[in-house]
Design a protein around this motif. Sequence first.
Motif, mmCIF file in Angstrom:
data_model
loop_
_atom_site.group_PDB
_atom_site.id
_atom_site.type_symbol
_atom_site.label_atom_id
_atom_site.label_comp_id
_atom_site.label_asym_id
_atom_site.label_seq_id
_atom_site.Cartn_x
_atom_site.Cartn_y
_atom_site.Cartn_z
ATOM 1 N N ILE A 284 -1.251 0.276 4.802
ATOM 2 C CA ILE A 284 -1.754 1.613 5.110
ATOM 3 C C ILE A 284 -3.251 1.566 5.357
ATOM 4 O O ILE A 284 -4.004 0.998 4.556
ATOM 5 N N THR A 285 -3.696 2.148 6.468
ATOM 6 C CA THR A 285 -5.125 2.226 6.747
ATOM 7 C C THR A 285 -5.546 3.689 6.793
ATOM 8 O O THR A 285 -4.953 4.482 7.524
ATOM 9 N N ASN A 286 -6.543 4.020 6.013
ATOM 10 C CA ASN A 286 -7.116 5.359 6.091
ATOM 11 C C ASN A 286 -8.059 5.358 7.293
ATOM 12 O O ASN A 286 -9.095 4.691 7.292
ATOM 13 N N THR A 287 -7.712 6.096 8.340
ATOM 14 C CA THR A 287 -8.474 6.015 9.587
ATOM 15 C C THR A 287 -9.842 6.683 9.469
ATOM 16 O O THR A 287 -10.693 6.497 10.322
ATOM 17 N N VAL A 288 -10.041 7.464 8.410
ATOM 18 C CA VAL A 288 -11.344 8.103 8.235
ATOM 19 C C VAL A 288 -12.306 7.170 7.491
ATOM 20 O O VAL A 288 -13.416 6.895 7.938
ATOM 21 N N THR A 289 -11.823 6.646 6.353
ATOM 22 C CA THR A 289 -12.711 5.806 5.534
ATOM 23 C C THR A 289 -12.600 4.326 5.871
ATOM 24 O O THR A 289 -13.469 3.541 5.539
ATOM 25 N N GLY A 290 -11.502 3.924 6.506
ATOM 26 C CA GLY A 290 -11.285 2.522 6.811
ATOM 27 C C GLY A 290 -10.668 1.744 5.668
ATOM 28 O O GLY A 290 -10.421 0.547 5.787
#
Lengths: 412, 266
Positions: A284-290
């Motif tokens: 899982i990648t948080n696209t906001v925080t990276g």
Amino acid sequence: MKNNKRKIWESPWSYKEGWIISASLLIIGFFLEYVTKNSFRTNISWPTNFYILLAIVAITVSAYIFGKHSKFIKWACSIPAAITAVTVFTVLTLAMGFTIQDSSANSEIVNALGLSDITHSWPFILSQIYLLTTLGMVILKRIIPINIKNIGFTLNHLGLWIAVSAGVLGSGDLIRLTMDLHENDTNWIAKDESGNSIELPIAFELKDFSLEEYNPKMGLVDNISGELIHKDGKNLYLVDNKITCNIDNYKITVDTFYNESGFVFGRYVPVNDIGAAPAALVHITNTVTGDTISDWISCGSFRMPYKSVKLDSVKSLLMIPPEPKKFTSDVKIFTQEGNSFAASIEVNKPVKVQDWEVYQLSYNDEMGKWSSLSVIELVKDPWLNVVYTGIYMMIIGGLFLFWKGKKNSKTE
Amino acid sequence: MAWINFPLYAIVSGILWILGATVSWTRLKRSNILAIILSTIGTIVFGVFITKLWLVLERPPMRTLGETRLWYSMFLAAIGVVTFIRWQYKWFLTYSLLMAILFIVINILNPETYNKTLMPALQSVWFVPHVIVYIFSYALLAASSLVAVFGLYNIYIKKKNDVTGLKDLADNIVYIGFAFLTFGLLFGALWAKEAWGHYWTWDPKETWAFITWMGYLVYIHLSYKHTKSYKTAFWVLSLAFVFLLICWFGINYMPSAANSVHTYSS
């Protein structure tokens, strides 16, 4: 419609009389309902319903033949009668459409007027009689004398008359039973809606119950309420090997997916046991925080707990138990005459045994594909062929309607 | 399995439809033919999208409301074109194409994650005919209600008393639409017997489908007998369409329909 000079009840009758008759039927109906306090709920069954049907036909035909020139019969064959009859029936059906058909959900006055069980209420019965009367009269008017041009009309109207009368009167003979089948057991005792046991002339042995499932779906869940954030099912994704999807601000990739797995030393491995649960290793990648997380999710089973991944303080990623794709009961059916044969009962594919249609109804949800219980439903409807005759007539009549359109349908 | 390329197809179809409708109003040479060609290509493009979606999903895309809206848009556009070819009503072509676009916009605003799951109750040979016939009739009947509203506008606002042409158009569409509505209802009954054990159980969806059917039944009888009473006929036609809309998606919001077996989206 504009016939103001004619006094009411003077010949020829038209809409005014139609509306007065409709309103009177409603008033009488609701009055009867209120007075009898819903006690009139007995289903009319064979042979009473058959005699009633004969009586209706006899009365309609003789009234038409002997009273053809009376203002009532002339009117009953007319469009104003048809429109008022259909309208009053529509009004009652609308009431049904707006009211929950369950007495516990409604106020006393609604129940007292029969509005929470409209199909068994007096106004509904009277309205059906009104509809069938006008329909019957106009059919007789068109089929005497027989004219080939009226074939579309006859199919539509007679078809409707047959379907409605047989459907309504035949409902008292409809039997719906359920039967629990356990693998390798034979059963001939079914249960009715009230839970009474009923012995049948046929028996079923469940040889095998099998369930195919789709892959599970995954979606976000609210950490506090525990509810799925699914937006009407739109935010759920089927899990499969190597798929990637975006849910909110998370990019999720499935690295590994096992349909059946067990939890061993902190990770899931494929196994073939009873109760083995689907599991997936997700990236899982948080696209906001990276930020990235790699972890297992599993929906669990009746033997294994579920496992979700916490994404932040608000949301977690969750696997949802798989939905059934197909479930089938392989049975052996025995009759009283000593015959036996094998059959497969599946949803949408009922099996016919003597007078019974046998349906796949349910299974043990909790056990899912390991369920050894299968619930079947048995339905007997002796009037079905009569109703179907009416339905098929209307389908053919519909073709006439479609093909000929309006202009040619005017045969008069 | 998101909308993949839906916006692309939607925009191409939408532009072709807008061009088609616009061209029909211009004084170009052969503007009618050009309008027909443009709108037809737009409809075909949209049809290609639906076909691709069907193939990708490995099931008929008819399960959710959003999926039925796709068919509705395509049928509405097709009906607009066919009616235009037959009667040359520019306003009719324009309105049906705009309605088709409206439904596409609704779908773009509510993106769905299509998935392949189809519950066993829907896996039947009846699924496709039942839904297609119904949505086709819905599109026709929507078209007829457009005519009705336009007729009422002519009567009340423009004070025109002779709307015979519109009435004939409405009648023609309603007869075909009603035939399909009847097929949809009866196919549904035959399917219900196979799937749920009985052909009619007064499930809320069935109840509202029946109300809708009776609404149009009243219209047909009324217009058969009183060929000149336009106002009443148009009002009945408009009301019947309100019933249709309640049946199609209004019941999703009604407490009386909370227990319907016709719930497939979640």
